[in-house]
Design a protein around this motif. Structure first.
Motif, PDB file in Angstrom:
ATOM      1  N   ALA A 166      25.929  13.865  42.432  1.00  0.00           N
ATOM      2  CA  ALA A 166      24.823  14.160  43.346  1.00  0.00           C
ATOM      3  C   ALA A 166      23.789  13.039  43.308  1.00  0.00           C
ATOM      4  O   ALA A 166      23.168  12.725  44.327  1.00  0.00           O
ATOM      5  CB  ALA A 166      24.188  15.501  42.982  1.00  0.00           C
ATOM      6  N   GLU A 167      23.603  12.439  42.144  1.00  0.00           N
ATOM      7  CA  GLU A 167      22.753  11.255  41.991  1.00  0.00           C
ATOM      8  C   GLU A 167      23.583  10.187  41.287  1.00  0.00           C
ATOM      9  O   GLU A 167      24.098  10.414  40.191  1.00  0.00           O
ATOM     10  CB  GLU A 167      21.496  11.571  41.181  1.00  0.00           C
ATOM     11  N   SER A 168      23.716   9.029  41.915  1.00  0.00           N
ATOM     12  CA  SER A 168      24.522   7.962  41.327  1.00  0.00           C
ATOM     13  C   SER A 168      23.900   7.482  40.018  1.00  0.00           C
ATOM     14  O   SER A 168      22.684   7.599  39.802  1.00  0.00           O
ATOM     15  CB  SER A 168      24.660   6.799  42.308  1.00  0.00           C
ATOM     16  N   LEU A 169      24.747   6.928  39.148  1.00  0.00           N
ATOM     17  CA  LEU A 169      24.313   6.516  37.807  1.00  0.00           C
ATOM     18  C   LEU A 169      24.056   5.017  37.771  1.00  0.00           C
ATOM     19  O   LEU A 169      24.979   4.219  37.983  1.00  0.00           O
ATOM     20  CB  LEU A 169      25.395   6.871  36.786  1.00  0.00           C
ATOM     21  N   THR A 227      28.372  23.223  33.391  1.00  0.00           N
ATOM     22  CA  THR A 227      27.210  22.940  32.549  1.00  0.00           C
ATOM     23  C   THR A 227      26.919  21.452  32.432  1.00  0.00           C
ATOM     24  O   THR A 227      25.925  21.066  31.818  1.00  0.00           O
ATOM     25  CB  THR A 227      27.418  23.521  31.136  1.00  0.00           C
ATOM     26  N   ILE A 228      27.785  20.607  33.009  1.00  0.00           N
ATOM     27  CA  ILE A 228      27.605  19.157  32.896  1.00  0.00           C
ATOM     28  C   ILE A 228      27.560  18.551  34.288  1.00  0.00           C
ATOM     29  O   ILE A 228      28.555  18.554  35.017  1.00  0.00           O
ATOM     30  CB  ILE A 228      28.744  18.514  32.082  1.00  0.00           C
ATOM     31  N   GLY A 229      26.422  18.041  34.669  1.00  0.00           N
ATOM     32  CA  GLY A 229      26.299  17.288  35.906  1.00  0.00           C
ATOM     33  C   GLY A 229      26.329  18.140  37.160  1.00  0.00           C
ATOM     34  O   GLY A 229      26.653  19.332  37.140  1.00  0.00           O
ATOM     35  N   HIS A 230      25.973  17.491  38.271  1.00  0.00           N
ATOM     36  CA  HIS A 230      26.022  18.095  39.593  1.00  0.00           C
ATOM     37  C   HIS A 230      26.728  17.127  40.530  1.00  0.00           C
ATOM     38  O   HIS A 230      26.551  15.910  40.431  1.00  0.00           O
ATOM     39  CB  HIS A 230      24.610  18.404  40.103  1.00  0.00           C
TER      40      HIS A 230
END
Length: 672
Positions: free
Chosen positions: A524-527, A266-269
């Protein structure tokens, strides 16, 4: 149930068994006679001698626990063989051939006979379920003990040593004429799939078949690891092999042990996250219920292809062994971490887009890390991480235009952690490297570490939290991924981002950390980190008796390299622009971001600078408290943990005098 009168023909090799009450280990009733006449896998007849007790061991050639316990069974045979105890093995697995049984016996060092239960008739009489599962039968044919060998190993769990020696104690009690205190214990290990009759290859009545329905699921979710020369102990690419593991596959899926993945969905990909859809699980369950039919060969999809031995599609451009001769791993005992320094001979900076560490002997290599040790005075960032092998981790290629810079003249340090498995063996591990062209690299990637050495976990504590954090990020840098690391008492891990406006964002939660599967969680997408005040992590430990992996719930636990000690670490991969952009330049001129030279705090305000200075001094005090054992304000190399001696001490000891003074510690804290 009394089956004394039942005559069983076993595998066509003349095994006659007459037993009573096999499910109840000490069922009352007439005492039948047990006689075994066996042939070994080569077809040679074996006659078991008359014995006071016979230990019947159900084994499997590919079951990891059967491999671990094989040498232990042999030692028990040696110990009790001259006291009227005979050992015999039975292999009821459909997927194990006589040749594989012979190879297994030779590989794990078994000298007692193992027979093939081709029609599973012996399995049915004993009502055995798993490998390895053992039965102690007396001369009259009564089962006096049934269950595990000891409690050291379970699927996905390895204690430092057994706390219960069930089989040994049962034999000792019986030889002494005493009643076995615990005549039945839980069987642990690989589930033996009961093959339906007639053969599951008849697909006439089946709506779900291997070729059309199950093979595509396995190709997508399992075969990456379950193939030849990979980490899994057996392949799932062939029908005859898969049938033998059918019920075991469903069990590990339902227990969420496979596919191995531990992040809260439920948190992040994350890149490469492993999830078995419920629909796929139900398809496998229906296939088993319908008799595991093979189906039409024309429906079989092609097996995916991988680059043998390497996780990436291409071979590495350079392969570097840890040294030119093997390290000898003893059969047992504790092996200290081994360190090897290798000079790759790089006379100019190299840019690395991927690195894979490959164990020479995965059965004894628990983990291996390769660090970069740059030459003195070089401009390098992070901890010098190049690559690692840890259970369950796959090699990740960096995003396009991203690479790690290795300064010219650097050396590579192999950190090797070996775990003996009962048989002496050798290892030469190696690292494969894929390079990037310098002109193509727009972002430099380096690994930062969030760590706390200064903790003490009280005895019998189920939830003990250690908080670690990371702050002060380069302009326009981005967080790519994170690897949490604890040992046997590690319970859970949580990563949150504290934004400058006060908002807190959940990035990763690992509710059930597993020491045996240490994942790299690549977002999946850098922060983007420009607006992040800090990355805050909570590492939770379970030092209670409820933790089955806990080697000593009654002890205080502190930092240490060995698995019975603990670590609270997170490795975080960060990318920053290789060249200063106009945006960064403008912000630096305005005092709006920290620069590598000044170390000023974001915003350029006096109170922020004061807060940054206070944070630095807090780090200094904490570091000194953890490392300065005699409290003299100076840290000698031998006062620090072994891992830090090898990799952190040299970087902080700028004047190379073998001592860290307050100024050197403060400088390192400011650069963090």
């Amino acid at each position: 149930m009394n089956i004394c009168s039942q005559l069983l023909r076993y595998a066509g090799i003349g095994v006659f068994v007459c037993l009573v009450g096999m499910r109840g280990a000490t069922a009352a009733g007439p005492i039948p006679l047990l006689k075994l006449q066996l042939r070994d896998p080569a077809g040679q007849a074996i006659t078991l001698p008359p014995s006071e007790f016979t230990v019947v061991c159900f084994l499997g050639t590919e079951c990891p626990l059967a491999r671990l316990y094989g040498p232990r069974l042999e030692r028990l045979k040696d110990r009790f063989g001259d006291q009227g105890v005979t050992f015999v093995g039975v292999d009821s697995n459909a997927q194990d051939s006589p040749a594989e049984i012979a190879d297994y016996a030779k590989d794990v060092g078994l000298t007692f006979p193992i027979a093939k239960d081709a029609d599973q008739s012996v399995l049915a009489v004993f009502d055995a379920e798993r490998t390895p599962e053992v039965f102690v039968v007396d001369a009259a044919g009564r089962v006096r003990y049934r269950g595990r060998i000891d409690d050291q190993y379970e699927p996905g769990l390895a204690r430092a040593k057994p706390t219960q020696h069930d089989l040994r104690e049962a034999i000792e009690s019986l030889l002494a004429g005493e009643t076995v205190e615990h005549p039945q214990t839980p069987g642990v290990g690989c589930l033996i799939t009961k093959i339906p009759h007639p053969s599951g290859k008849d697909a006439d009545a089946a709506t779900v078949t291997f070729t059309a329905d199950v093979a595509p699921i396995l190709n997508q979710h399992c075969v990456e690891c379950h193939r030849d020369s990979e980490i899994a102990p057996f392949a799932l690419t062939d029908y005859d092999e898969v049938v033998g593991w059918g019920q075991m596959m469903l069990e590990v899926i339902d227990q969420k042990r496979m596919p191995p993945w531990h992040a809260d969905p439920t948190i992040g990909h994350f890149v490469g996250e492993r999830k078995m859809p419920e629909q796929a699980r139900d398809t496998i369950a229906r296939w088993i219920d319908q008799g595991m039919a093979e189906g039409d060969a024309d429906d079989l999809p092609p097996t995916p292809t991988w680059n043998s031995g390497w996780h990436l599609p291409t071979d590495p451009e350079l392969v570097i062994p840890m040294r030119d001769r093997p390290f000898h791993v003893p059969a047992d005992d504790v092996v200290d971490y081994q360190y090897y320094v290798v000079d790759p001979g790089w006379e100019e900076d190299r840019w690395v887009r991927a690195a894979q560490v490959v164990p020479g002997n995965a059965r004894v290599v628990h983990h291996a890390i390769v660090f970069v040790r740059p030459p003195d005075g070089s401009d390098s960032r992070g901890i010098g991480w190049l690559g690692a092998y840890v259970p369950g981790q796959r090699t990740a290629i960096l995003p396009p235009d991203h690479a790690r810079r290795i300064p010219a003249g650097s050396k590579l340090i192999f950190q090797m952690h070996y775990t003996p498995n009962g048989r002496a063996s050798d290892d030469i591990s190696r690292v494969g490297v894929w390079f990037a062209e310098p002109a193509d690299v727009t972002h430099e990637v380096f690994t930062r570490v969030a760590i706390d050495h200064d903790f003490e976990i009280p005895p019998r504590t189920e939830d003990y939290d250690v908080h670690i954090s990371l702050d002060r990020f380069d302009p326009e840098s981005r967080l790519l991924g994170v690897t949490p690391h604890m040992h046997l008492r590690g319970k859970s891990f949580q990563l949150k981002a504290q934004r400058r406006g006060g908002e807190v964002e959940d990035l990763l939660r690992v509710p059930h950390y597993d020491f045996n599967w240490q994942h790299y969680y690549q977002f999946a997408e850098s922060l983007p980190l420009d607006e992040i005040e800090s990355l805050d992590m909570t590492v939770t430990f379970d030092n209670s008796a409820a933790n089955p992996a806990n080697p000593a719930p009654e002890e205080y636990v502190t930092w240490g390299d060995q698995t019975w000690e603990e670590m609270a670490i997170a490795f975080l991969d960060v990318a920053r622009p290789r060249h200063r952009t106009r945006t960064v330049a403008r912000r630096e001129e305005a005092g709006d971001v920290p620069t590598a030279q000044s170390g000023s705090s974001a915003g350029g305000q006096d109170d922020d600078r004061l807060a940054a200075d206070q944070a630095i001094q807090s780090r200094v005090r904490k570091f000194l408290a953890a490392m300065d054992q005699d409290g003299d304000g100076r840290i000698l190399r031998e006062e620090t943990p072994l891992t830090f001696q090898k990799f952190g001490f040299r970087k902080m000891d700028r004047n190379r005098d073998g001592v860290l003074d307050h100024e050197e510690v403060e400088t390192a804290a400011a650069e963090r």
